[in-house]
Design a protein around this motif. Structure first.
Motif, PDB file in Angstrom:
ATOM      1  N   ALA A 229       7.312  10.120 -11.591  1.00  0.00           N
ATOM      2  CA  ALA A 229       8.673  10.458 -12.394  1.00  0.00           C
ATOM      3  C   ALA A 229       9.659   9.562 -11.372  1.00  0.00           C
ATOM      4  O   ALA A 229      10.398   8.956 -11.929  1.00  0.00           O
ATOM      5  CB  ALA A 229       9.145  11.818 -12.247  1.00  0.00           C
ATOM      6  N   ASP A 230       9.799   9.901 -10.104  1.00  0.00           N
ATOM      7  CA  ASP A 230      10.899   9.218  -9.537  1.00  0.00           C
ATOM      8  C   ASP A 230      10.685   7.832  -9.513  1.00  0.00           C
ATOM      9  O   ASP A 230      11.699   6.782  -9.431  1.00  0.00           O
ATOM     10  CB  ASP A 230      11.071   9.808  -8.001  1.00  0.00           C
ATOM     11  N   ALA A 231       9.319   7.248  -9.527  1.00  0.00           N
ATOM     12  CA  ALA A 231       9.095   6.023  -9.541  1.00  0.00           C
ATOM     13  C   ALA A 231       9.553   5.254 -10.859  1.00  0.00           C
ATOM     14  O   ALA A 231      10.143   4.077 -10.840  1.00  0.00           O
ATOM     15  CB  ALA A 231       7.411   5.768  -9.227  1.00  0.00           C
ATOM     16  N   GLN A 232       9.246   6.027 -11.821  1.00  0.00           N
ATOM     17  CA  GLN A 232       9.897   5.465 -13.056  1.00  0.00           C
ATOM     18  C   GLN A 232      11.414   5.342 -12.978  1.00  0.00           C
ATOM     19  O   GLN A 232      11.947   4.292 -13.590  1.00  0.00           O
ATOM     20  CB  GLN A 232       9.638   6.546 -14.411  1.00  0.00           C
TER      21      GLN A 232
ATOM     22  N   ASP B 199      14.328   6.239 -21.768  1.00  0.00           N
ATOM     23  CA  ASP B 199      13.531   6.972 -21.136  1.00  0.00           C
ATOM     24  C   ASP B 199      12.099   6.894 -21.920  1.00  0.00           C
ATOM     25  O   ASP B 199      11.182   6.823 -21.196  1.00  0.00           O
ATOM     26  CB  ASP B 199      13.836   8.405 -21.277  1.00  0.00           C
ATOM     27  N   ALA B 200      12.158   6.662 -23.355  1.00  0.00           N
ATOM     28  CA  ALA B 200      11.003   6.535 -24.020  1.00  0.00           C
ATOM     29  C   ALA B 200      10.384   5.265 -23.568  1.00  0.00           C
ATOM     30  O   ALA B 200       8.934   5.357 -23.531  1.00  0.00           O
ATOM     31  CB  ALA B 200      11.287   6.770 -25.316  1.00  0.00           C
TER      32      ALA B 200
ATOM     33  N   ILE C 298       0.862  -1.115   0.143  1.00  0.00           N
ATOM     34  CA  ILE C 298       0.122  -0.020   0.037  1.00  0.00           C
ATOM     35  C   ILE C 298       0.944   1.282  -0.103  1.00  0.00           C
ATOM     36  O   ILE C 298       0.828   2.299  -0.804  1.00  0.00           O
ATOM     37  CB  ILE C 298      -1.122  -0.086   1.280  1.00  0.00           C
ATOM     38  N   ALA C 299       1.889   1.308   0.750  1.00  0.00           N
ATOM     39  CA  ALA C 299       2.849   2.307   0.837  1.00  0.00           C
ATOM     40  C   ALA C 299       3.516   2.380  -0.413  1.00  0.00           C
ATOM     41  O   ALA C 299       3.740   3.739  -1.035  1.00  0.00           O
ATOM     42  CB  ALA C 299       3.746   2.387   2.054  1.00  0.00           C
ATOM     43  N   ALA C 300       3.911   1.323  -1.219  1.00  0.00           N
ATOM     44  CA  ALA C 300       4.801   1.612  -2.347  1.00  0.00           C
ATOM     45  C   ALA C 300       3.876   2.064  -3.610  1.00  0.00           C
ATOM     46  O   ALA C 300       4.222   2.853  -4.243  1.00  0.00           O
ATOM     47  CB  ALA C 300       5.266   0.148  -2.594  1.00  0.00           C
ATOM     48  N   ASN C 301       2.622   1.630  -3.680  1.00  0.00           N
ATOM     49  CA  ASN C 301       1.647   2.032  -4.503  1.00  0.00           C
ATOM     50  C   ASN C 301       1.298   3.416  -4.518  1.00  0.00           C
ATOM     51  O   ASN C 301       1.001   4.218  -5.205  1.00  0.00           O
ATOM     52  CB  ASN C 301       0.435   1.249  -4.319  1.00  0.00           C
ATOM     53  N   ALA C 302       1.112   3.948  -3.045  1.00  0.00           N
ATOM     54  CA  ALA C 302       0.673   5.393  -2.894  1.00  0.00           C
ATOM     55  C   ALA C 302       1.983   6.249  -3.248  1.00  0.00           C
ATOM     56  O   ALA C 302       1.608   7.216  -4.000  1.00  0.00           O
ATOM     57  CB  ALA C 302       0.621   5.686  -1.470  1.00  0.00           C
ATOM     58  N   TRP C 303       3.395   5.898  -2.994  1.00  0.00           N
ATOM     59  CA  TRP C 303       4.399   6.632  -3.756  1.00  0.00           C
ATOM     60  C   TRP C 303       4.559   6.642  -5.153  1.00  0.00           C
ATOM     61  O   TRP C 303       4.776   7.695  -5.844  1.00  0.00           O
ATOM     62  CB  TRP C 303       5.579   5.968  -2.772  1.00  0.00           C
TER      63      TRP C 303
ATOM     64  N   SER D 127       5.839   2.321 -20.841  1.00  0.00           N
ATOM     65  CA  SER D 127       5.330   1.228 -20.271  1.00  0.00           C
ATOM     66  C   SER D 127       4.596   1.818 -18.926  1.00  0.00           C
ATOM     67  O   SER D 127       3.465   1.124 -18.762  1.00  0.00           O
ATOM     68  CB  SER D 127       6.665   0.710 -19.580  1.00  0.00           C
ATOM     69  N   PHE D 128       4.913   2.982 -18.483  1.00  0.00           N
ATOM     70  CA  PHE D 128       4.296   3.380 -17.347  1.00  0.00           C
ATOM     71  C   PHE D 128       2.768   3.665 -17.707  1.00  0.00           C
ATOM     72  O   PHE D 128       1.673   3.714 -17.094  1.00  0.00           O
ATOM     73  CB  PHE D 128       4.797   4.381 -16.660  1.00  0.00           C
ATOM     74  N   THR D 129       2.574   4.500 -19.039  1.00  0.00           N
ATOM     75  CA  THR D 129       1.366   4.850 -19.543  1.00  0.00           C
ATOM     76  C   THR D 129       0.200   3.523 -19.741  1.00  0.00           C
ATOM     77  O   THR D 129      -0.935   3.802 -19.767  1.00  0.00           O
ATOM     78  CB  THR D 129       1.570   5.878 -20.628  1.00  0.00           C
ATOM     79  N   GLU D 130       0.938   2.576 -20.072  1.00  0.00           N
ATOM     80  CA  GLU D 130       0.111   1.576 -20.420  1.00  0.00           C
ATOM     81  C   GLU D 130      -0.615   0.596 -19.369  1.00  0.00           C
ATOM     82  O   GLU D 130      -1.331  -0.247 -19.530  1.00  0.00           O
ATOM     83  CB  GLU D 130       1.007   0.343 -21.397  1.00  0.00           C
TER      84      GLU D 130
END
Length: 366
Positions: A278-281, A298-299, A267-272, A304-307
Motif C-alpha cells: 500500500a505504501d509502495a503504491q 487510485d484505481a 534487494i532492500a527496495a523489493n523487500a519493502w 498496475s500493481f496487480t498486473e
C-alpha cells in the motif's frame, strides 16, 4: 575488438539493424548519498566508484528503481558513491546511452538488453538481476474482439525494437498477420512515446497498443480501451521478464563493489515493496508525479500493481525465447547468449539475506 570501439560502432548502428535511435530521455535527476564509504567496498576491500549513472523509466514496471531512489535504499547502500539518474521512455534509446558511455547501469526490458548485447558481440553489458515480471498488455478499441479484426489497423508500441514492440510483432505473426520493420504489412505498428499513445488513442488516431504498466491501465481507465491480450497468458506459468538490471561490462569489472551496493539497494527496495504494498503504491505514484508531472488515479495505480510483480530473479529461462521472437520478426540476428548473465553478486547477496539463489539457465559466465 576493444569495448570502446564496440560502443562507438553499436551506437552508430542504433543498437540493432532496423531499430531507430531516438532521444527518448524525458527528464533527469541526481542524488548524492550520504554517509561514509560504500558498505560493499568496505566488505570487499575495493574502491567504490565515485559516481554511478543509472537509467530507468517512469513506469510501474520500474517500481524497483523508483522506490530504491525515493525510499533511500540506493543511497544507504551506495554510501559515498554519487547516484545520478536519467529517465527514458523505452529501452533502445536507453541502451544507446549505455553503449555510448552515458550510463553505467540501467533497468531495461530483455529485448533491448539483447539488442545491445548482440550488437556489441556480447561485450557491452551483463544482466546482473531481475526487477519485474509481467505487466504488459495489448489494449484496443472495444469494437475489436479478435486478432483478425486488426488487419488494416494501427497499433502503437513504446519504441521500435523494445520489449513490447517485439512482443506485439511476434504475436501478430503467430496470428497470421504481418507487421514488418519498415512499416508495411497487414498491421501498421507505430512506435511512439507512451504519453503520445494515450492522446492518440483518445483522439481515435490509433486502434490500440502493446504497453507496459501503467500505460495499459491508463488506456483502459481513461480512454475506454479493453484488453485483447494479457502477455502473461502467452508464457508458461505466466512468467516472463519485463524489466532486468543490466550493468556495463567495463563498470562491472572496475567496480564490482559498487554493483554489489546497487544490488543491495534493489534487494532492500523489493523487500519493502513486497512487505508494504500500500505504501509502495503511494510512493511510486508520487514518483510518477515528480517525474512526469501527473499522478495516477487510485484505481490506475492499484490495477498496475496487480498486473506485475517485483522480483530479483531475471527469469533467465525466458531470455532465449525473447531472442527467438526478435529473430522471427527480423529485429535481431541469432547469437550465442552464453555469458550474458552474471548473477554471482546477486546470488551472494540473496543468500546473505536468507533468500534463495536464482538461476542463470546456463547462460552465465563461461
Amino acid at each position: 575488438m576493444r569495448i570502446k570501439t564496440l560502443i562507438r560502432s553499436a551506437a552508430a548502428l542504433g543498437i540493432a539493424a532496423g531499430i531507430a535511435v531516438s532521444a527518448a530521455a524525458c527528464g533527469s535527476s541526481s542524488s548524492s548519498s550520504k554517509g561514509g564509504s560504500s558498505a560493499a567496498a568496505a566488505a570487499s576491500g575495493g574502491t567504490a566508484a565515485s559516481q554511478l549513472r543509472l537509467g530507468y523509466f517512469a513506469n510501474v514496471t520500474h517500481a524497483t528503481a523508483m522506490v530504491a531512489v525515493a525510499h533511500g535504499d540506493f543511497a544507504k547502500a551506495l554510501g559515498s558513491t554519487k547516484l545520478s539518474t536519467q529517465i527514458y521512455n523505452a529501452g533502445p534509446a536507453e541502451m544507446t546511452a549505455l553503449l555510448g558511455g552515458q550510463l553505467d547501469a540501467a533497468y531495461v526490458g530483455p529485448s533491448s538488453a539483447l539488442s545491445a548485447y548482440v550488437q556489441s558481440h556480447g561485450e557491452a553489458l551483463r544482466i546482473v538481476a531481475g526487477a519485474t515480471t509481467g505487466g504488459a498488455e495489448l489494449v484496443v478499441k472495444p469494437s475489436i474482439t479478435s486478432a483478425a479484426q486488426l488487419k488494416g489497423k494501427v497499433l502503437a508500441t513504446p519504441q521500435k525494437g523494445n520489449t513490447q514492440d517485439v512482443a506485439l510483432r511476434y504475436w501478430l505473426k503467430q496470428q497470421g498477420l504481418t507487421a514488418n520493420p519498415d512499416g508495411t504489412g497487414d498491421v501498421s505498428v507505430d512506435p511512439q512515446d507512451n504519453a503520445t499513445t494515450l492522446d492518440q488513442f483518445k483522439a481515435g488516431h490509433i486502434d490500440g497498443a502493446w504497453l507496459p504498466e501503467p500505460w495499459a491501465s491508463r488506456l483502459v481507465a481513461e480512454a475506454g480501451a479493453k484488453v485483447l491480450v494479457d502477455e502473461k497468458d502467452l508464457w508458461p506459468n505466466g512468467q516472463f521478464a519485463t524489466t532486468n538490471l543490466v550493468v556495463s561490462t567495463d563498470f562491472l569489472k572496475k567496480h564490482p563493489e559498487t554493483v554489489k551496493a546497487l544490488i543491495d539497494g534493489q534487494i532492500a527496495a523489493n523487500a519493502w515493496i513486497t512487505s508494504d504494498p500500500a505504501d509502495a503504491q503511494k510512493l511510486v505514484n508520487s514518483e510518477l508525479k515528480r517525474l512526469t508531472g501527473k499522478a495516477l488515479t487510485d484505481a490506475e495505480i492499484a490495477r498496475s500493481f496487480t498486473e506485475q510483480k517485483v522480483t530479483n530473479d531475471p527469469d533467465a529461462s525466458t531470455l532465449q525465447t525473447a531472442l527467438d521472437h526478435a529473430v522471427a520478426v527480423d529485429l535481431l540476428k541469432k547469437t550465442d547468449l552464453h555469458g550474458i548473465f552474471d548473477l554471482s553478486i546477486l546470488n551472494a547477496e540473496l543468500t546473505k539475506n536468507g533468500q534463495s539463489a536464482v538461476s542463470d539457465a546456463g547462460l552465465g559466465q563461461k
